[in-house]
Design an enzyme around this catalytic site. Structure first.
Site, PDB file in Angstrom:
ATOM      1  N   TYR A 157       0.846  -1.131  -0.220  1.00 53.60           N
ATOM      2  CA  TYR A 157       0.068   0.000  -0.034  1.00 53.60           C
ATOM      3  C   TYR A 157       0.919   1.206  -0.089  1.00 53.60           C
ATOM      4  O   TYR A 157       0.688   2.081  -0.834  1.00 53.60           O
ATOM      5  CB  TYR A 157      -0.880  -0.135   1.204  1.00 53.60           C
ATOM      6  CG  TYR A 157      -1.964   1.023   1.317  1.00 53.60           C
ATOM      7  CD1 TYR A 157      -3.001   1.184   0.258  1.00 53.60           C
ATOM      8  CD2 TYR A 157      -1.685   2.210   2.102  1.00 53.60           C
ATOM      9  CE1 TYR A 157      -3.962   2.340   0.563  1.00 53.60           C
ATOM     10  CE2 TYR A 157      -2.559   3.286   2.089  1.00 53.60           C
ATOM     11  CZ  TYR A 157      -3.658   3.218   1.457  1.00 53.60           C
ATOM     12  OH  TYR A 157      -4.743   4.092   1.492  1.00 53.60           O
TER      13      TYR A 157
ATOM     14  N   LYS B  87       1.018   4.127  -2.940  1.00 53.05           N
ATOM     15  CA  LYS B  87       0.864   5.467  -2.728  1.00 53.05           C
ATOM     16  C   LYS B  87       2.016   6.452  -2.888  1.00 53.05           C
ATOM     17  O   LYS B  87       1.822   7.760  -3.291  1.00 53.05           O
ATOM     18  CB  LYS B  87       0.218   5.514  -1.241  1.00 53.05           C
ATOM     19  CG  LYS B  87      -1.338   4.983  -1.057  1.00 53.05           C
ATOM     20  CD  LYS B  87      -2.240   5.388  -2.078  1.00 53.05           C
ATOM     21  CE  LYS B  87      -3.693   5.070  -1.845  1.00 53.05           C
ATOM     22  NZ  LYS B  87      -4.516   5.531  -2.767  1.00 53.05           N
TER      23      LYS B  87
END
Length: 250
Positions: free
Chosen positions: A159, A163
């Site tokens: 994640y 990002k």
């Protein structure tokens, strides 16, 4: 510098807009008079509910299905919007997932699925709408990243990497598109109360937030509305706005 006409007749695509932050953004933009395209991948009932809420408040909206990690789906989405609306003025890349786990135990498919949706999806959607926006010589793009992409987080290597990639993509595309009057910015939420964060240990996280509380999806929707529809934001591009209660200060 070119300043886009933000007074009327705007169409916005919000990916992953059937719930959470995406839903809040869709409702917020709907209040401004922007025609909202509520993108969803697997929850048509929720997407149609968002559409109905926007219409009930006097706005205009419709739902469109697409898995934005798939190029064919994205191309079909853009073609459908252009056929119905004739133009695309705003893109909010919000769709995202988590599949948390320590790196040493993380399955390759969990890495790939998060990267494919959270990062490749932003690339595919941005590339697809850029053709129209470059011809129009106007447009505003906002990518939803995360403070985790700035500071990292144990158990979220996939994640965080996705990002962080969104931040780099934001800055690069901002430089490429600026000459055509297109702005590209990112909003980095902190810990927001959504289905995605409900399993987190609240007390530990709250200790790291100077304001001492979780954010709400509406806390993210307001800054996105500013960056996409406010004339005062016309000179802002390539920036990352942290909306995190003070977690990340740099």
């Amino acid at each position: 510098m070119p300043s886009p006409d933000l007074t009327s007749n705007q169409t916005a695509i919000i990916t992953g807009a059937s719930r959470g932050i995406g839903k809040a953004i869709a409702l917020e933009l709907g209040k401004t008079g922007v025609e909202v395209v509520v993108n969803y991948s697997n929850s048509p009932e929720q997407a149609n509910q968002v559409v109905n809420e926007i219409k009930a408040s006097g706005g205009n909206a419709y739902a469109e299905h697409a898995n934005v990690s798939l190029e064919d789906d994205v191309d079909r989405l853009i073609k459908a919007v252009l056929q119905k609306s004739g133009h695309i003025d705003i893109l909010v890349n919000n769709a995202g997932i988590t599949k948390d786990g320590l790196l040493m135990r993380m399955k390759p498919e969990d890495w790939e699925s998060v990267i494919n949706l959270n990062l490749t999806g932003v690339f595919l959607c941005t590339k697809a709408v850029s053709r129209t926006m470059l011809k129009q010589k106007r447009g505003r793009i906002v990518n939803i990243t995360s403070v985790v992409g700035i500071m990292g987080n144990a158990g979220q290597a996939n994640y965080a990497a996705s990002k962080a990639g969104v931040i780099g993509l934001t800055k690069s595309t901002a430089k490429e598109f600026a000459a055509r009057g297109i702005t590209v910015n990112a909003v980095a939420p902190g810990f927001i109360t959504t289905d995605m964060t409900k399993e987190l240990e609240a007390e530990t996280i709250l200790n790291a937030i100077p304001l001492g509380c979780f954010g709400t999806p509406e806390n993210i929707a307001g800054p996105v509305r500013f960056l996409t529809t406010d004339p005062s934001a016309a000179y802002i591009t390539g920036q990352v706005l942290n909306v995190d209660g003070g977690m990340v200060m740099s």
